[in-house]
Design a protein around this motif. Structure first.
Motif, short mmCIF file in Angstrom:
data_model
loop_
_atom_site.label_atom_id
_atom_site.label_comp_id
_atom_site.label_asym_id
_atom_site.label_seq_id
_atom_site.Cartn_x
_atom_site.Cartn_y
_atom_site.Cartn_z
N ASP B 128 0.88 -1.54 0.08
CA ASP B 128 -0.03 -0.10 -0.05
C ASP B 128 0.99 1.24 0.01
OD1 ASP B 128 -1.92 -2.12 0.44
OD2 ASP B 128 -3.37 -0.73 1.96
N ILE B 129 0.53 2.29 -1.12
CA ILE B 129 0.93 3.44 -0.62
C ILE B 129 -0.17 4.87 -0.27
CG2 ILE B 129 3.11 3.57 -1.80
CD1 ILE B 129 1.52 4.67 -4.02
N ASP B 130 0.04 5.31 0.94
CA ASP B 130 -1.27 6.32 0.92
C ASP B 130 -0.18 7.88 1.03
OD1 ASP B 130 -3.59 5.04 1.86
OD2 ASP B 130 -2.27 3.90 2.29
N ILE B 131 -1.53 9.03 1.03
CA ILE B 131 -0.53 10.12 1.13
C ILE B 131 -1.50 10.69 1.59
CG2 ILE B 131 0.13 12.42 0.50
CD1 ILE B 131 0.53 11.43 -2.06
N VAL B 132 -1.54 11.19 3.46
CA VAL B 132 -2.59 12.29 4.21
C VAL B 132 -1.79 13.29 4.91
CG1 VAL B 132 -1.38 10.51 5.99
CG2 VAL B 132 -3.50 11.63 6.66
N ALA B 133 -2.89 14.71 4.55
CA ALA B 133 -2.06 16.03 4.91
C ALA B 133 -3.03 16.62 5.34
CB ALA B 133 -2.85 16.73 3.52
N ARG B 134 -2.36 17.27 6.41
CA ARG B 134 -3.48 18.05 7.26
C ARG B 134 -4.77 19.04 6.49
NH1 ARG B 134 -3.34 18.53 13.02
NH2 ARG B 134 -5.90 17.90 12.44
N ASP B 135 -5.53 19.18 6.93
CA ASP B 135 -7.37 19.53 6.72
C ASP B 135 -7.31 19.18 4.93
OD1 ASP B 135 -7.44 20.64 9.13
OD2 ASP B 135 -6.03 22.17 8.49
N THR B 136 -6.08 19.96 4.35
CA THR B 136 -6.23 19.80 2.55
C THR B 136 -5.83 19.10 1.97
OG1 THR B 136 -5.15 21.60 1.81
CG2 THR B 136 -8.34 22.12 2.61
N LEU B 137 -6.02 18.36 0.83
CA LEU B 137 -5.26 17.44 0.60
C LEU B 137 -5.55 17.26 -1.03
CD1 LEU B 137 -2.86 15.25 0.49
CD2 LEU B 137 -4.89 14.06 0.27
N PRO B 138 -5.04 18.51 -1.89
CA PRO B 138 -4.84 18.82 -3.49
C PRO B 138 -4.71 17.84 -3.94
CG PRO B 138 -3.16 19.43 -3.14
CD PRO B 138 -3.50 18.99 -1.23
N LEU B 139 -5.36 17.29 -5.80
CA LEU B 139 -6.01 16.69 -6.25
C LEU B 139 -4.57 15.94 -6.51
CD1 LEU B 139 -8.54 17.54 -7.85
CD2 LEU B 139 -8.35 16.14 -6.77
N SER B 140 -3.07 16.94 -6.51
CA SER B 140 -2.42 16.38 -6.67
C SER B 140 -1.49 14.96 -6.12
CB SER B 140 -0.88 17.19 -6.99
OG SER B 140 -1.04 17.15 -5.49
N ALA B 141 -2.20 14.76 -5.01
CA ALA B 141 -2.48 13.62 -4.28
C ALA B 141 -2.95 12.18 -5.17
CB ALA B 141 -2.49 13.52 -3.75
N ASP B 142 -4.05 12.70 -5.29
CA ASP B 142 -4.34 11.83 -6.36
C ASP B 142 -4.02 10.81 -7.29
OD1 ASP B 142 -6.09 13.67 -5.12
OD2 ASP B 142 -7.83 11.72 -5.01
N ALA B 143 -3.62 12.26 -7.60
CA ALA B 143 -3.13 12.04 -9.42
C ALA B 143 -1.30 10.91 -9.09
CB ALA B 143 -2.44 12.89 -9.93
N GLU B 144 -0.77 11.20 -8.11
CA GLU B 144 0.64 11.37 -8.02
C GLU B 144 0.11 9.35 -7.55
OE1 GLU B 144 2.46 12.92 -4.81
OE2 GLU B 144 3.73 11.03 -4.32
N VAL B 145 -0.37 8.91 -6.93
CA VAL B 145 -0.98 7.65 -6.38
C VAL B 145 -1.92 6.88 -7.41
CG1 VAL B 145 -2.25 5.86 -5.13
CG2 VAL B 145 -1.65 7.82 -3.72
N VAL B 146 -2.56 7.79 -8.20
CA VAL B 146 -2.24 6.38 -9.56
C VAL B 146 -0.95 6.08 -10.36
CG1 VAL B 146 -3.30 6.82 -11.78
CG2 VAL B 146 -5.08 7.80 -9.90
N GLU B 147 -0.34 7.42 -10.89
CA GLU B 147 1.17 7.44 -10.84
C GLU B 147 2.10 6.15 -10.96
OE1 GLU B 147 2.68 10.87 -11.47
OE2 GLU B 147 4.89 9.85 -12.60
N VAL B 148 1.64 6.38 -9.16
CA VAL B 148 3.33 5.31 -8.57
C VAL B 148 2.64 3.66 -8.65
CG1 VAL B 148 4.03 4.95 -6.77
CG2 VAL B 148 3.82 6.93 -7.49
#
Lengths: 437, 437
Positions: B128-148
């Protein structure tokens, strides 16, 4: 709301700690494979009948059941408490598909319902090697296992350790020579193994009160237990007892032969320790342990020995084994407690590519992909706040290099945070080849 | 005598298979770290209160108890069934000690008391990979997870795959636009997710009989579910429904933004799949799955999506996450079944050093130590039978090179078993640098 708490005995490391643990696992695995040990993995779960009756208290074994199920089948499963018993089961089950001698190296978690205390865990990593042959396994294998475990401790880069060596045949043969029965010999071994914890008076009391041995016999047992000489002197140190029993003499020559096959560095660190017994019932010959003389409180953090009959429990005769093990989680908790190794940064990232604004993010992503294609761990900042914020993030995660692109993505600067030095980079590939060699 | 048998659903691989599995784990871990994901590991065991109530049937969860114990404390533990729920608990527990955005990559075993069937396991690896942020998480993170996740499948070297993408907001927003209540929306998502398994008639029956939807509504739901276009056309394909609801429109623009951030290769493999719903309750936005068009029977072997509220269960608000996962054990069993990757040799050893007789074993050991010091995995044969026997062993284990020393250990020959070619080696270091680059 579900409760959040540490479960006693089940360690959970924070990022830097976990990265250090992973680097140790990787160093151990590399050493094992460098010596030709094949990475095998058995399931975490075994039949309880496989686990019971191996010298580990049954109350320390974790049974596994589906939370809301009546299935009888599941009721008979448990988590393995070591990697040796599953290995013996593996050999009995798959020996037709293996080439012998078979050399395995396994790094897996095991579970033991021990009373949790400092340095004792209920879920922990064991890192095992074993050599198993058909019918006969020469002492070259015992020497090899000692050498590999010794070299692996060296590869981790810890303070100096010693290799304490003994032979179950020396102990058993010596006690036999005192006229003690086979069964009592085994019980003496278990008691002598506690010397470290309960001291001479404790062992003396037990041998006298529980095993009803005479003072003369106990004195002799303790003279052997006090023996501690460089391994190169093992033969001369034991000479005075030669002839005590045939088994004792066999024990001496095995020690001498193993010693002759050890590399010089290992030999210089090795000690014949007459008190070393190792509690587990299954050892039958050479036994050894790794200790840190500067840290006696660590106890034994690795060890092993020859075991000849364990596969017979699973119906397979004639598979003598010798193995060694590193108790990684305990070792690791000691390393943390005493800061024996430096903690790495909390992230594997080497380069952070900053983002000026969301319109130019694609330039940052392209640069990051190029760096990754050269094998450099790289991430792009996930938002585009002021550059100071992005640098703060790199500092907090221990990311050494920060890359800045101009608006067109055509030129870039790199900042080395370890030196507070910034320079322009005409070509990323050239910079990588100069920086990460 | 203890029974020896396979425990259904708990895979155990033989040496070559296991070495291939390990090389896949290593490839996945390298890709995750190359993108800056920190290797975290949570214990295998969680409080049952942490595990229950997360959309996995409770009867599939394995509880863990000491085999013969009355301790109440132990009675409340279970083996984790995925890595996402423990990650949410980890964040809630340790967020004060972490730098955000926090990126984790975890390769661990999980346990699920599923009914065992082909390609379904009770103990298996999740990566698994996950990205977690405080308060807001921009869509750049969703794109990064799909790419990886996409790049990681490429790095394994498998047949071509597709990335199927959808957005829970599209589904939920579309159903809302049909006048369906929030709760029913969620139940439609679960039913549409079964389209693959039960077919259109099965879904139609359920939507009509269980959820009491009208034929008109069901027809609309199925029109969306049948949608399948290249991701680059997602906006135009959904255009005709724009205005269905605010949530639906938000779903379109999220898809468009994520698509814009994907690298070209990933974009070319990506499809908007209106039937993709992913059964798990916790997804709230972008969702995706990896499939192999040439092997539809594999089903989904990886996927993930945005989940915003999972840490709240553990008392921590404001930690939006996006993650992706590879079901390694299932993928690996498919690779074996269809021979999609070549099996490696059964041993990591590259060079076998032969032994003429026990007197000269020390020369063989010295040569082996020299080879290992150059990083070449080497073993010395454990006995000294005729050389033919020793070569047979190398052949059986797939060891390519066999080294022969003369009696003095002063000269050596090497045989390349892949070419049946033997030559004299004046210098081991030179030979290594010419052979293993």
């Amino acid at each position: 709301m579900a409760k959040v708490k540490n479960i006693s005995g089940f360690p959970e490391w924070l990022p830097s700690e976990r990265r250090l643990e992973e680097s140790l696992l990787s160093a151990i695995s590399s050493q094992y494979q460098l010596h030709g040990f094949t990475p095998i993995e058995t399931p975490s779960v075994e039949l309880l009948t496989t686990l019971f009756g191996n010298g580990v208290e049954e109350k320390e074994i974790y049974a596994v059941n589906r939370a809301h199920a009546g299935e009888d089948d599941d009721a008979s499963l448990g988590l393995h408490f070591d990697l040796t018993v599953p290995f013996a089961r593996f050999i009995a089950q798959h020996h037709h598909a293996l080439t012998f001698p078979f050399k395995r190296g396994s790094l897996q978690k095991v579970w033991r319902g021990d009373r949790p205390q400092r340095g004792r865990f209920r879920e922990f990593y064991q890192c095992d090697i074993d050599i198993v042959a058909r019918d006969t396994l020469p002492l070259s294998a015992d020497a090899e296992v000692v050498e590999v475990i010794d070299k692996t401790f060296c590869a981790i880069g810890l303070p100096p350790h010693t290799v304490r060596i003994n032979n179950r045949k020396i102990l058993q043969g010596f006690y036999e020579g005192l006229g003690v029965s086979d069964d009592v010999c085994r019980r003496i071994i278990v008691e002598v193994d506690k010397l470290d914890k309960v001291g001479e008076s404790g062992v003396r009391r037990c041998l006298s009160e529980v095993l009803a041995l005479t003072d003369d016999v106990i004195n002799e047992i303790l003279v052997l237990a006090r023996l501690e000489v460089p391994i190169s002197e093992c033969e001369s140190a034991l000479e005075k007892w030669r002839g005590k029993s045939a088994l004792f003499d066999e024990g001496i020559s095995e020690l001498r032969d193993v010693c002759a096959l050890l590399p010089d560095e290992t030999k210089q660190r090795s000690i014949l320790d007459g008190s070393l017994a190792r509690g587990l019932f299954y050892y039958t010959g050479i036994i050894f342990e790794i200790r840190f003389p500067d840290y006696p409180e660590f106890g034994s953090l690795g060890g092993g020995g020859r075991y000849e009959g364990l596969t017979e429990r699973f119906g397979a005769r004639g598979f003598p084994c010798v193995g060694g093990s590193i108790g990684l989680t305990r070792l690791f908790s000691m390393i943390l407690e005493h800061s024996l190794l430096p903690l790495p940064s909390s992230s594997p990232t080497k380069v952070l590519v900053t983002v000026m604004n969301e319109e130019t993010r694609r330039h940052s992503m392209r640069a990051a992909r190029e760096l990754r294609s050269y094998g450099v761990a790289t991430e792009v900042f996930f938002k585009s706040p002021k550059l100071g914020k992005q640098i703060e993030y790199a500092v907090a995660k221990g990311i050494r290099y920060v890359l800045f692109l101009n608006e067109e993505g055509s030129t870039c600067d790199i900042k080395d945070l370890s030196k507070e030095e910034q320079k322009s980079i005409p070509d990323l590939k050239v910079w990588v080849s100069e920086t990460f060699v």
